[in-house]
Design an enzyme around this catalytic site. Structure first.
Site, PDB file in Angstrom:
ATOM      1  N   MET A 231       0.833  -1.211   0.000  1.00  0.00           N
ATOM      2  CA  MET A 231       0.000   0.000   0.000  1.00  0.00           C
ATOM      3  C   MET A 231       0.863   1.255   0.000  1.00  0.00           C
ATOM      4  SD  MET A 231      -3.114   0.570  -0.404  1.00  0.00           S
ATOM      5  CE  MET A 231      -4.782   0.842   0.178  1.00  0.00           C
ATOM      6  N   GLY A 232       1.794   1.342  -0.944  1.00  0.00           N
ATOM      7  CA  GLY A 232       2.555   2.573  -1.143  1.00  0.00           C
ATOM      8  C   GLY A 232       1.719   3.530  -1.988  1.00  0.00           C
TER       9      GLY A 232
ATOM     10  N   ILE B 113       1.340   3.901  -5.187  1.00  0.00           N
ATOM     11  CA  ILE B 113       0.592   3.312  -6.311  1.00  0.00           C
ATOM     12  C   ILE B 113      -0.598   2.504  -5.785  1.00  0.00           C
ATOM     13  CG2 ILE B 113       0.687   1.796  -8.340  1.00  0.00           C
ATOM     14  CD1 ILE B 113       3.686   2.566  -8.595  1.00  0.00           C
TER      15      ILE B 113
ATOM     16  N   THR C  32       1.439  -5.349 -11.856  1.00  0.00           N
ATOM     17  CA  THR C  32       2.111  -4.255 -12.577  1.00  0.00           C
ATOM     18  C   THR C  32       3.361  -3.825 -11.803  1.00  0.00           C
ATOM     19  OG1 THR C  32       0.662  -2.697 -11.421  1.00  0.00           O
ATOM     20  CG2 THR C  32       0.042  -3.267 -13.680  1.00  0.00           C
TER      21      THR C  32
ATOM     22  N   ARG D  47       6.619  -6.036 -10.218  1.00  0.00           N
ATOM     23  CA  ARG D  47       7.782  -6.687 -10.809  1.00  0.00           C
ATOM     24  C   ARG D  47       7.477  -8.173 -10.931  1.00  0.00           C
ATOM     25  NH1 ARG D  47       9.272  -2.406 -12.278  1.00  0.00           N
ATOM     26  NH2 ARG D  47      11.303  -1.398 -11.999  1.00  0.00           N
TER      27      ARG D  47
ATOM     28  N   GLU E 188      12.121 -10.663 -18.974  1.00  0.00           N
ATOM     29  CA  GLU E 188      11.623  -9.667 -19.941  1.00  0.00           C
ATOM     30  C   GLU E 188      12.696  -9.395 -20.977  1.00  0.00           C
ATOM     31  OE1 GLU E 188      10.228  -6.227 -17.782  1.00  0.00           O
ATOM     32  OE2 GLU E 188       8.832  -7.401 -16.605  1.00  0.00           O
TER      33      GLU E 188
ATOM     34  N   HIS F  59       5.353  -4.590 -20.098  1.00  0.00           N
ATOM     35  CA  HIS F  59       5.936  -3.640 -19.118  1.00  0.00           C
ATOM     36  C   HIS F  59       5.651  -2.189 -19.539  1.00  0.00           C
ATOM     37  CE1 HIS F  59       9.239  -3.314 -15.835  1.00  0.00           C
ATOM     38  NE2 HIS F  59       8.565  -2.195 -15.878  1.00  0.00           N
TER      39      HIS F  59
HETATM   40  C1  GLV Z   1       9.253   0.878 -14.172  1.00  0.00           C
HETATM   41  O1  GLV Z   1       9.043  -0.282 -14.166  1.00  0.00           O
HETATM   42  C2  GLV Z   1       9.629   1.622 -12.999  1.00  0.00           C
HETATM   43  O2  GLV Z   1      10.034   1.005 -12.006  1.00  0.00           O
HETATM   44  O3  GLV Z   1       9.558   2.856 -13.034  1.00  0.00           O
END
Ligand code: GLV
Length: 320
Positions: free
Chosen positions: A154-155, A157, A231, A233, A262, A281
């Site tokens: 819960m940062g 993003i 979304t 890693r 990747e 990505h």
């Molecule tokens: C992209 O994946 C980032 O970490 O900014």
């Protein structure tokens, strides 16, 4: 002074480097080999890099004059931060500016996965949508509104994803390191979150602690009707376990922007599955956001070259 950049930055940001500093830029759109970066930093004061570059101790040893490593990304799991700190090199990253874009991409994957959007498009493009196939059960998905969203990490993003969930009338659960108050959402332990959620979305950084944190045990706790969205890693999820869970129907589907390897190898079993939405990505890939990231990256670089504290430093302990 001299800088090596492993990529041309979007929006012409490298042009902001002024004051007699020379810049050597890898000219291809894709990443250079590690040996190229090592050669590039041999006489350099600064390195500009991105998440696809592996910046380990051996690489840093090839740049004994480095005063700063400035990465255009928020995630810095590709950089050996402890080695950089030992060597007295501050590492810059680009948090903040990509938060809303990545939350939007996570939401795009949530909706696309639950409503089977890419599968449905393949169906149409392949010519399978005919009068005969137009049954009332064609490509049924699941509603997201009113369901339970589980946010792992819960940062900023995660919080931006939660804010958007309010509009979908969702119950919001989250798991996070340490106690954290987030209005309208309930902090729970990871196992409870996995059992209760209809959509599980990952927003934690990749660290030794979070590597493989979603493995076969965790996937087995999820509902057979639930979706996993990543979304963050790739290595936060055990990809082989995920493929098994998706193939066996242990979970209903997944929306994935990041992978263990990747670019995703074309022989990956993920590509054989219909119940996954796969994108390369692109979590921060908008014109505006990539340009803001590039500007921040150059600001960190310039501060480091001047011997000033980086505005966004991923290893602040370097200043202790
Ligand atoms: C992209 O994946 C980032 O970490 O900014």
């Amino acid at each position: 002074m001299h800088v090596f950049a492993s990529r041309r930055l979007p929006g012409g940001a490298l042009d902001l480097i002024k004051g007699g500093i020379t810049v050597d830029v890898w000219p291809e759109p894709g990443p250079p080999d590690k040996a190229v970066i090592m050669e590039g930093i041999a006489g350099a004061d600064g390195l500009v890099c991105v998440w696809t570059d592996e910046i380990d101790d051996a690489l840093m040893a090839a740049g004994p004059g480095l005063k700063v490593i400035s990465q255009m990304a928020v995630g810095v799991d590709n950089i050996d931060l402890a080695a950089a700190t030992r060597r007295g090199i501050p590492v810059g990253n680009t948090p903040g500016v990509l938060v809303d874009t990545t939350a939007e991409v996570a939401w795009t994957l949530i909706l696309a996965t639950a409503h089977r959007i890419t599968e449905a498009e393949r169906y149409l493009r392949d010519g399978r949508w005919t009068r005969e196939t137009t049954s009332l059960e064609l490509l049924l998905g699941r509603d997201v509104y009113g369901s339970t969203l589980g946010i792992v990490g819960m940062g900023p993003i995660g919080q931006a994803v939660a804010a958007r969930a309010q509009g979908f009338d969702m119950r919001i659960l989250y798991s996070s390191r340490g106690r954290k108050e987030v209005a309208g959402a309930e902090q729970v332990d990871l196992d409870y979150l996995l059992r209760e959620s209809d959509v599980v979305t990952i927003h934690t950084a990749l660290t030794e602690e979070t590597k493989g944190m979603i493995g076969s045990r965790e996937l087995s706790l999820m509902k057979p009707t639930a979706y996993l969205i990543n979304t963050a890693r790739g290595p936060v999820v055990d990809e082989a376990a995920l493929i098994e869970a998706l193939s066996s129907g242990q979970i209903a589907g997944a929306g994935i922007d990041v992978f263990e390897t990747e670019p995703l190898p074309m022989d990956s079993p993920l590509l054989q599955l219909q119940n996954v939405v796969l994108v390369p990505h692109i979590g921060s890939a908008t014109v505006t956001t990539r340009s803001k990231m590039a500007t921040l990256c150059v600001e960190n670089l310039m501060a480091g070259l001047r011997g000033e504290r980086l505005p966004n430093c991923a290893n602040p302990e370097v200043y202790e």
